[in-house]
Each structure stands twice: as C-alpha cells, then as structure tokens.
Design a protein around this motif. Sequence first.
Motif, PDB file in Angstrom:
ATOM      1  N   ASP A  38       0.842  -1.191   0.000  1.00  0.00           N
ATOM      2  CA  ASP A  38       0.000   0.000   0.000  1.00  0.00           C
ATOM      3  C   ASP A  38       0.881   1.247   0.000  1.00  0.00           C
ATOM      4  O   ASP A  38       2.108   1.167  -0.113  1.00  0.00           O
ATOM      5  CB  ASP A  38      -0.981  -0.007   1.178  1.00  0.00           C
ATOM      6  CG  ASP A  38      -0.293   0.001   2.545  1.00  0.00           C
ATOM      7  OD1 ASP A  38       0.906   0.378   2.625  1.00  0.00           O
ATOM      8  OD2 ASP A  38      -0.960  -0.337   3.549  1.00  0.00           O
ATOM      9  N   ALA A  39       0.255   2.428   0.144  1.00  0.00           N
ATOM     10  CA  ALA A  39       0.996   3.690   0.068  1.00  0.00           C
ATOM     11  C   ALA A  39       2.030   3.825   1.174  1.00  0.00           C
ATOM     12  O   ALA A  39       2.975   4.611   1.051  1.00  0.00           O
ATOM     13  CB  ALA A  39       0.020   4.861   0.118  1.00  0.00           C
ATOM     14  N   ASN A  40       1.878   3.046   2.241  1.00  0.00           N
ATOM     15  CA  ASN A  40       2.826   3.094   3.356  1.00  0.00           C
ATOM     16  C   ASN A  40       3.895   2.011   3.256  1.00  0.00           C
ATOM     17  O   ASN A  40       4.672   1.808   4.190  1.00  0.00           O
ATOM     18  CB  ASN A  40       2.072   2.952   4.687  1.00  0.00           C
ATOM     19  CG  ASN A  40       1.088   4.085   4.907  1.00  0.00           C
ATOM     20  OD1 ASN A  40       1.428   5.255   4.725  1.00  0.00           O
ATOM     21  ND2 ASN A  40      -0.140   3.749   5.294  1.00  0.00           N
ATOM     22  N   LEU A 318      -1.181   4.971 -10.181  1.00  0.00           N
ATOM     23  CA  LEU A 318       0.277   5.078 -10.161  1.00  0.00           C
ATOM     24  C   LEU A 318       0.854   4.940 -11.565  1.00  0.00           C
ATOM     25  O   LEU A 318       1.797   5.649 -11.933  1.00  0.00           O
ATOM     26  CB  LEU A 318       0.868   4.010  -9.242  1.00  0.00           C
ATOM     27  CG  LEU A 318       0.609   4.193  -7.740  1.00  0.00           C
ATOM     28  CD1 LEU A 318       1.019   2.945  -6.976  1.00  0.00           C
ATOM     29  CD2 LEU A 318       1.358   5.419  -7.211  1.00  0.00           C
ATOM     30  N   ASN A 378       4.565   4.755  -4.590  1.00  0.00           N
ATOM     31  CA  ASN A 378       3.476   5.572  -4.046  1.00  0.00           C
ATOM     32  C   ASN A 378       3.585   6.954  -4.702  1.00  0.00           C
ATOM     33  O   ASN A 378       4.485   7.198  -5.511  1.00  0.00           O
ATOM     34  CB  ASN A 378       3.534   5.656  -2.510  1.00  0.00           C
ATOM     35  CG  ASN A 378       4.847   6.225  -1.999  1.00  0.00           C
ATOM     36  OD1 ASN A 378       5.339   7.236  -2.506  1.00  0.00           O
ATOM     37  ND2 ASN A 378       5.419   5.596  -0.981  1.00  0.00           N
ATOM     38  N   GLU A 379       2.688   7.834  -4.379  1.00  0.00           N
ATOM     39  CA  GLU A 379       2.660   9.149  -5.045  1.00  0.00           C
ATOM     40  C   GLU A 379       3.970   9.910  -4.890  1.00  0.00           C
ATOM     41  O   GLU A 379       4.365  10.672  -5.774  1.00  0.00           O
ATOM     42  CB  GLU A 379       1.502   9.985  -4.491  1.00  0.00           C
ATOM     43  CG  GLU A 379       0.126   9.483  -4.896  1.00  0.00           C
ATOM     44  CD  GLU A 379      -0.978  10.399  -4.408  1.00  0.00           C
ATOM     45  OE1 GLU A 379      -0.654  11.422  -3.751  1.00  0.00           O
ATOM     46  OE2 GLU A 379      -2.159  10.105  -4.664  1.00  0.00           O
TER      47      GLU A 379
END
Length: 395
Positions: A38-40, A318, A378-379
């Motif tokens: 995930d993003a983390n 993404l 991630n972003e």
Amino acid sequence: MLKELQPQPKDKILMLMEMFKADPREQKVDLGVGVYKDANGVTPVMRAIKAAEKQLWETETTKSYTGLAGDPAFAAGMRELVLGDAVPADRVAAAATPGGTGAVRQAFDLVRMANPDVTVWVSAPTWPNHVSILKHMGIPTREYRYFDDETCAVDFDGMVADLDGLKAGDVVLLHGCCHNPTGANLTLPEFKKVAEILNAKGAIPMIDIAYQGFGDGLEADAAGVRHVVSACPESLVAASCSKNFGIYRERAGVLMAIQEDAAKTAVAQGTLNHLNRQNFSFPPDHGARLVGMILADDALKADWMAELEEMRLGMLKLREQLAEELRKLTGSDRFGFIAQHRGMFSRLGLTPEQVEKMREDHGIYMVGDSRFNVAGLNEKTVPLLAKAIAAVDKV
C-alpha cells in the motif's frame, strides 16, 4: 554423497532484496519484490481475510487432515471465480496446492504423466520460475515470441508465427492476465486466435492466472481464460490466491484440469489426488479455507471485491502518474505504454546497464531486465523513479 552437491544459482530477486537492505541511503525504492504494497509500503491483511479468520477461530473444532484435494468449498469457489460458467462443473477436476507455484508444478507433473514426450512452450519472456521448474524436471521447452522490446507491446504476429511449430500433444503456457514480467496482455480477440491455433495443432493450453482482479477487474481479467477453456476440449488452469487475497505466506493455490468428457473427470480428479499424495500429501488448509469462506459468503465476498478494486485502481493511478511524469520529463510518449499495461509489473525496455545505473545513482532497485513492481511505488516515489528513468534514458 552430499559432498558432491554443487552450489545452485542464487535467485536474482532475492539477491536484489539483500542489496536493498544493505543500502544505507534513506531515499531508496524497492521495485523488485513481487508483492503488493500500500501507500505506506505495507502488504496489508485484507478486511475480509481478517473477518473470515475471526469466524474460523470461533468455529473451527479440529486441525485434522483435509482430503487429498483440499477443502471442496475452496475448489468450488475458485472454479466459479476463475471459470464462471465457461464449462460445466462436472468437466472440472480440481485440487488445492501450496500456492500458485504448487499448482504450476503439479500441472507440469500431470502433463508429463499424460505425455512423457511433451514439450512445454513458454512466452519470451515468462515468469522465471516457469522455466526453472521445467528445467529442474527435465521437461523440454520452447519459446514463442511475446514481448517486443522496442514497442513494449505484445508481438502477436511473432507469437502466431512461432506457434505454427506446435505438434500434437504439446502444451502452451499462457498468462491469464497481468503478464509477468511485462504487464503486456493478449486481447480477447488474440486469445480467441490462440485457441484456434491450439485446436488446429492438437496442442493443450495451460493457463497460469496469478493476478485476477489486478488488471481490468475480476470478470474482465478472466475473459481470456474462459474463452480458451470453453473453446479447447482439454485445458489446465493454475490459479493463485496470494495476490488478490493478500495471503502470500498461507500458500493457497488450485490446479484445475478441464476434461472434454465429464465421464473422464473422475480419472483426472484421482490423478490430481495422487500427485498431491506423492508430493506433499495434504495441501495447506488455512488460507484456502479462508478463501472458500469469503467466496461462499455474500457480505465477505462483497467487502473483498471492494477492497480488491481499491487496490487495482490505486495501481492504475500510479501507472498513469508515472506515464505523465515521464511525458513531462522526456517530452515524448515513449513511456505511455506504462499506463496501458496492467497488473503489478511492467517492463521498461531499458538495458541491464541502465538498470544498474538507476540503482547506483538513484537508489532505484529493479530486476535487470527492467521489470518493476508498480505496487512498490506511491505518489511520492513516482517522481523519483521518473527522474531516474529519464536520466539513464539519455545516456
């Protein structure tokens, strides 16, 4: 005797993991390991899996063996998820396996039992473990053209030309969706053409589907698989639950053997049971039982599908962000294919030297053939990757 053993080649991805861990730089990005993050940077336990585990903890009364083929509810749920109504259920033999890799290995054992002279055709490139297992088993292989490094798209004309060399009884290994390592997929019309070729040559499809739901959605990702199994009299499908259910360490997979005649299904089922018995006796149950519970419960299934869709859309976002960043940096659409590819992976078409330079100069870790894991981004790290790609692309 054991002193005669020779060192085995190290797994390139595992070596990359070790290098990444040893890198002291804070700004480094791991895009090599093929797991969803995930993003983390966490591989989460999905909500439905947590809920099913709680139910199982409260209701399970024994840890005794399951049947040789595993939990029937798991097999039924996976048959419906992957095959839908493409073929009647009574034509499908199925057995749970230790992950999708176990299903692939059992499929290779099965085809060798059926045809000791079998040749397995694999895409160029394919998931490295396909070739590694076949080589270990001593099964002859041939490659068919698949990925064009110049266009970063499927070389379908080359594929068709190469498959003209098929002989009766050969097996053609296809990726059901989200091709690993390239991210470039066959279209439905192309799947239909492949099925026509296989039938004309008397060859058998074996489909490895490890990422259903990560591409264009659960139903769309299974469309090619369903057409092939409905069009071909016999086929094999190896499916994994590692990615779309997030249960990598639980090792839940299934091998399905589709027969031309339902009267022969019992023999195929008995053979799958026999192979399980010879290799590991009873398959792992925990992950498979959770999947079976989710697919049989409307509420759990709906929540799983919703979270899976969030994951899929996140990866698409993404991809689009990276393609746009590269468009700005390079002033061209050369890397526009990234937004068109599907699944966790894409192959950039860079040289091993350029990949090494990205690692050395920018702390970007990916496999030497330039395959990278979209879900490792991630972003915030997308711009870092884009700058690294643009920098080495100029060299």
